[in-house]
Motif scaffolding. Sequence first.
Motif, PDB file in Angstrom:
ATOM      1  N   GLY A  13       0.807  -1.188   0.000  1.00 37.52           N
ATOM      2  CA  GLY A  13       0.000   0.000   0.000  1.00 37.52           C
ATOM      3  C   GLY A  13       0.852   1.254   0.000  1.00 37.52           C
ATOM      4  O   GLY A  13       2.067   1.192   0.115  1.00 37.52           O
ATOM      5  N   ASN A  14       0.220   2.408  -0.116  1.00 41.94           N
ATOM      6  CA  ASN A  14       0.936   3.680  -0.156  1.00 41.94           C
ATOM      7  C   ASN A  14       1.666   3.983   1.140  1.00 41.94           C
ATOM      8  O   ASN A  14       2.738   4.562   1.123  1.00 41.94           O
ATOM      9  N   LEU A  15       1.078   3.621   2.292  1.00 42.52           N
ATOM     10  CA  LEU A  15       1.736   3.876   3.566  1.00 42.52           C
ATOM     11  C   LEU A  15       3.102   3.202   3.595  1.00 42.52           C
ATOM     12  O   LEU A  15       4.087   3.789   4.022  1.00 42.52           O
ATOM     13  N   THR A  16       3.191   1.995   3.100  1.00 41.78           N
ATOM     14  CA  THR A  16       4.452   1.268   3.064  1.00 41.78           C
ATOM     15  C   THR A  16       5.456   1.960   2.156  1.00 41.78           C
ATOM     16  O   THR A  16       6.614   2.124   2.507  1.00 41.78           O
ATOM     17  N   MET A  17       5.026   2.389   0.981  1.00 45.45           N
ATOM     18  CA  MET A  17       5.926   3.074   0.062  1.00 45.45           C
ATOM     19  C   MET A  17       6.321   4.451   0.600  1.00 45.45           C
ATOM     20  O   MET A  17       7.445   4.887   0.407  1.00 45.45           O
ATOM     21  N   ASP A  18       5.407   5.099   1.293  1.00 44.54           N
ATOM     22  CA  ASP A  18       5.711   6.412   1.862  1.00 44.54           C
ATOM     23  C   ASP A  18       6.883   6.342   2.835  1.00 44.54           C
ATOM     24  O   ASP A  18       7.636   7.303   2.970  1.00 44.54           O
ATOM     25  N   VAL A  19       7.052   5.222   3.498  1.00 48.72           N
ATOM     26  CA  VAL A  19       8.163   5.029   4.423  1.00 48.72           C
ATOM     27  C   VAL A  19       9.498   5.094   3.679  1.00 48.72           C
ATOM     28  O   VAL A  19      10.489   5.590   4.204  1.00 48.72           O
ATOM     29  N   LEU A  20       9.518   4.631   2.450  1.00 44.60           N
ATOM     30  CA  LEU A  20      10.749   4.593   1.656  1.00 44.60           C
ATOM     31  C   LEU A  20      11.137   5.935   1.053  1.00 44.60           C
ATOM     32  O   LEU A  20      12.320   6.227   0.889  1.00 44.60           O
ATOM     33  N   VAL A  21      10.157   6.746   0.711  1.00 49.33           N
ATOM     34  CA  VAL A  21      10.386   7.965  -0.075  1.00 49.33           C
ATOM     35  C   VAL A  21      11.504   8.860   0.452  1.00 49.33           C
ATOM     36  O   VAL A  21      12.367   9.280  -0.321  1.00 49.33           O
ATOM     37  N   PRO A  22      11.586   9.157   1.745  1.00 45.80           N
ATOM     38  CA  PRO A  22      12.655  10.061   2.202  1.00 45.80           C
ATOM     39  C   PRO A  22      14.069   9.515   1.979  1.00 45.80           C
ATOM     40  O   PRO A  22      15.026  10.268   1.969  1.00 45.80           O
ATOM     41  N   TYR A  23      14.190   8.217   1.795  1.00 43.74           N
ATOM     42  CA  TYR A  23      15.498   7.584   1.633  1.00 43.74           C
ATOM     43  C   TYR A  23      15.868   7.306   0.177  1.00 43.74           C
ATOM     44  O   TYR A  23      16.946   6.816  -0.103  1.00 43.74           O
ATOM     45  N   MET A  24      14.975   7.605  -0.731  1.00 46.69           N
ATOM     46  CA  MET A  24      15.170   7.224  -2.128  1.00 46.69           C
ATOM     47  C   MET A  24      15.805   8.326  -2.957  1.00 46.69           C
ATOM     48  O   MET A  24      15.604   9.507  -2.706  1.00 46.69           O
ATOM     49  N   LYS A  25      16.561   7.874  -3.958  1.00 42.08           N
ATOM     50  CA  LYS A  25      17.159   8.769  -4.945  1.00 42.08           C
ATOM     51  C   LYS A  25      16.479   8.491  -6.273  1.00 42.08           C
ATOM     52  O   LYS A  25      16.422   7.345  -6.719  1.00 42.08           O
ATOM     53  N   VAL A  26      15.978   9.535  -6.901  1.00 32.08           N
ATOM     54  CA  VAL A  26      15.282   9.389  -8.178  1.00 32.08           C
ATOM     55  C   VAL A  26      16.302   9.427  -9.316  1.00 32.08           C
ATOM     56  O   VAL A  26      17.203  10.265  -9.329  1.00 32.08           O
ATOM     57  N   LYS A  27      16.136   8.500 -10.251  1.00 30.40           N
ATOM     58  CA  LYS A  27      17.021   8.378 -11.408  1.00 30.40           C
ATOM     59  C   LYS A  27      16.171   8.101 -12.635  1.00 30.40           C
ATOM     60  O   LYS A  27      14.993   7.760 -12.523  1.00 30.40           O
ATOM     61  N   SER A  28      16.785   8.212 -13.806  1.00 30.40           N
ATOM     62  CA  SER A  28      16.089   7.839 -15.034  1.00 30.40           C
ATOM     63  C   SER A  28      17.062   7.083 -15.931  1.00 30.40           C
ATOM     64  O   SER A  28      18.278   7.225 -15.811  1.00 30.40           O
ATOM     65  N   ALA A  29      16.474   6.273 -16.817  1.00 32.19           N
ATOM     66  CA  ALA A  29      17.275   5.484 -17.747  1.00 32.19           C
ATOM     67  C   ALA A  29      16.469   5.250 -19.018  1.00 32.19           C
ATOM     68  O   ALA A  29      15.256   5.024 -18.950  1.00 32.19           O
ATOM     69  N   PRO A  30      17.129   5.299 -20.165  1.00 35.17           N
ATOM     70  CA  PRO A  30      16.414   5.048 -21.421  1.00 35.17           C
ATOM     71  C   PRO A  30      16.149   3.554 -21.619  1.00 35.17           C
ATOM     72  O   PRO A  30      16.800   2.703 -21.010  1.00 35.17           O
ATOM     73  N   ALA A  31      15.199   3.261 -22.493  1.00 38.21           N
ATOM     74  CA  ALA A  31      14.892   1.872 -22.849  1.00 38.21           C
ATOM     75  C   ALA A  31      16.179   1.169 -23.264  1.00 38.21           C
ATOM     76  O   ALA A  31      17.029   1.757 -23.924  1.00 38.21           O
ATOM     77  N   GLY A  32      16.327  -0.071 -22.833  1.00 37.71           N
ATOM     78  CA  GLY A  32      17.496  -0.869 -23.171  1.00 37.71           C
ATOM     79  C   GLY A  32      18.612  -0.821 -22.140  1.00 37.71           C
ATOM     80  O   GLY A  32      19.553  -1.600 -22.198  1.00 37.71           O
ATOM     81  N   THR A  33      18.503   0.074 -21.166  1.00 34.60           N
ATOM     82  CA  THR A  33      19.528   0.180 -20.130  1.00 34.60           C
ATOM     83  C   THR A  33      19.463  -1.021 -19.193  1.00 34.60           C
ATOM     84  O   THR A  33      18.388  -1.395 -18.723  1.00 34.60           O
ATOM     85  N   ARG A  34      20.615  -1.607 -18.933  1.00 33.17           N
ATOM     86  CA  ARG A  34      20.707  -2.716 -17.988  1.00 33.17           C
ATOM     87  C   ARG A  34      20.928  -2.132 -16.590  1.00 33.17           C
ATOM     88  O   ARG A  34      21.906  -1.447 -16.350  1.00 33.17           O
ATOM     89  N   LEU A  35      19.999  -2.396 -15.677  1.00 32.51           N
ATOM     90  CA  LEU A  35      20.108  -1.876 -14.318  1.00 32.51           C
ATOM     91  C   LEU A  35      21.021  -2.748 -13.459  1.00 32.51           C
ATOM     92  O   LEU A  35      21.751  -2.245 -12.613  1.00 32.51           O
ATOM     93  N   PHE A  36      20.949  -4.056 -13.679  1.00 35.19           N
ATOM     94  CA  PHE A  36      21.871  -4.985 -13.011  1.00 35.19           C
ATOM     95  C   PHE A  36      21.834  -6.329 -13.713  1.00 35.19           C
ATOM     96  O   PHE A  36      20.918  -6.614 -14.478  1.00 35.19           O
ATOM     97  N   GLU A  37      22.866  -7.130 -13.463  1.00 34.29           N
ATOM     98  CA  GLU A  37      22.974  -8.457 -14.054  1.00 34.29           C
ATOM     99  C   GLU A  37      22.829  -9.529 -12.990  1.00 34.29           C
ATOM    100  O   GLU A  37      23.120  -9.290 -11.813  1.00 34.29           O
ATOM    101  N   GLN A  38      22.416 -10.710 -13.416  1.00 30.03           N
ATOM    102  CA  GLN A  38      22.367 -11.842 -12.505  1.00 30.03           C
ATOM    103  C   GLN A  38      23.757 -12.050 -11.920  1.00 30.03           C
ATOM    104  O   GLN A  38      24.756 -11.993 -12.634  1.00 30.03           O
ATOM    105  N   GLY A  39      23.816 -12.260 -10.617  1.00 24.80           N
ATOM    106  CA  GLY A  39      25.090 -12.483  -9.948  1.00 24.80           C
ATOM    107  C   GLY A  39      25.715 -11.233  -9.361  1.00 24.80           C
ATOM    108  O   GLY A  39      26.617 -11.330  -8.532  1.00 24.80           O
ATOM    109  N   ASP A  40      25.252 -10.040  -9.777  1.00 20.39           N
ATOM    110  CA  ASP A  40      25.753  -8.803  -9.170  1.00 20.39           C
ATOM    111  C   ASP A  40      25.389  -8.779  -7.693  1.00 20.39           C
ATOM    112  O   ASP A  40      24.370  -9.359  -7.282  1.00 20.39           O
ATOM    113  N   TYR A  41      26.184  -8.076  -6.899  1.00 13.79           N
ATOM    114  CA  TYR A  41      25.871  -7.899  -5.492  1.00 13.79           C
ATOM    115  C   TYR A  41      24.646  -6.987  -5.371  1.00 13.79           C
ATOM    116  O   TYR A  41      24.588  -5.935  -6.009  1.00 13.79           O
ATOM    117  N   ALA A  42      23.671  -7.402  -4.581  1.00 18.42           N
ATOM    118  CA  ALA A  42      22.428  -6.632  -4.420  1.00 18.42           C
ATOM    119  C   ALA A  42      22.611  -5.592  -3.333  1.00 18.42           C
ATOM    120  O   ALA A  42      22.572  -5.902  -2.146  1.00 18.42           O
TER     121      ALA A  42
END
Length: 120
Positions: free
Chosen positions: A1-30
């Motif tokens: 729900g929104n209340l749960t996501m609202d908890v995250l918002v102050p800690y988040m950094k907004v970014k953007s990426a074009p179509a085709g961008t790889r955000l991470f690969e299998q095996g990368d450290y999470a």
Amino acid sequence: GNLTMDVLVPYMKVKSAPAGTRLFEQGDYAEEVYLILQGKVRVEGRDALINTGQLFGEMGLFSPGQKRTAGAVCETDVEYASVNEDRIWELFYQNPEFGAYLMRIVVQRATRNPHFLFAP
């Protein structure tokens, strides 16, 4: 729900990426969890499309060695927010509602894809 996501918002950094961008690969450290603000991200090899408003990348936090269980590529231009693992764990322990929400996501995805439970 929104209340749960609202908890995250102050800690988040907004970014953007074009179509085709790889955000991470299998095996990368999470080290981050993501929330899609606009667009779609494809989880490779899982036949999964993550849409606006959905959290993703959390499976890696719970996997052996904290490794990504799959790769993620922007299907469309994407605006997303990220939060680092330290904040996720802090919120997990401090906010029972968020902790329960995160566990529900992990269990739902694991039961749909049981091989996540046995990833190397």
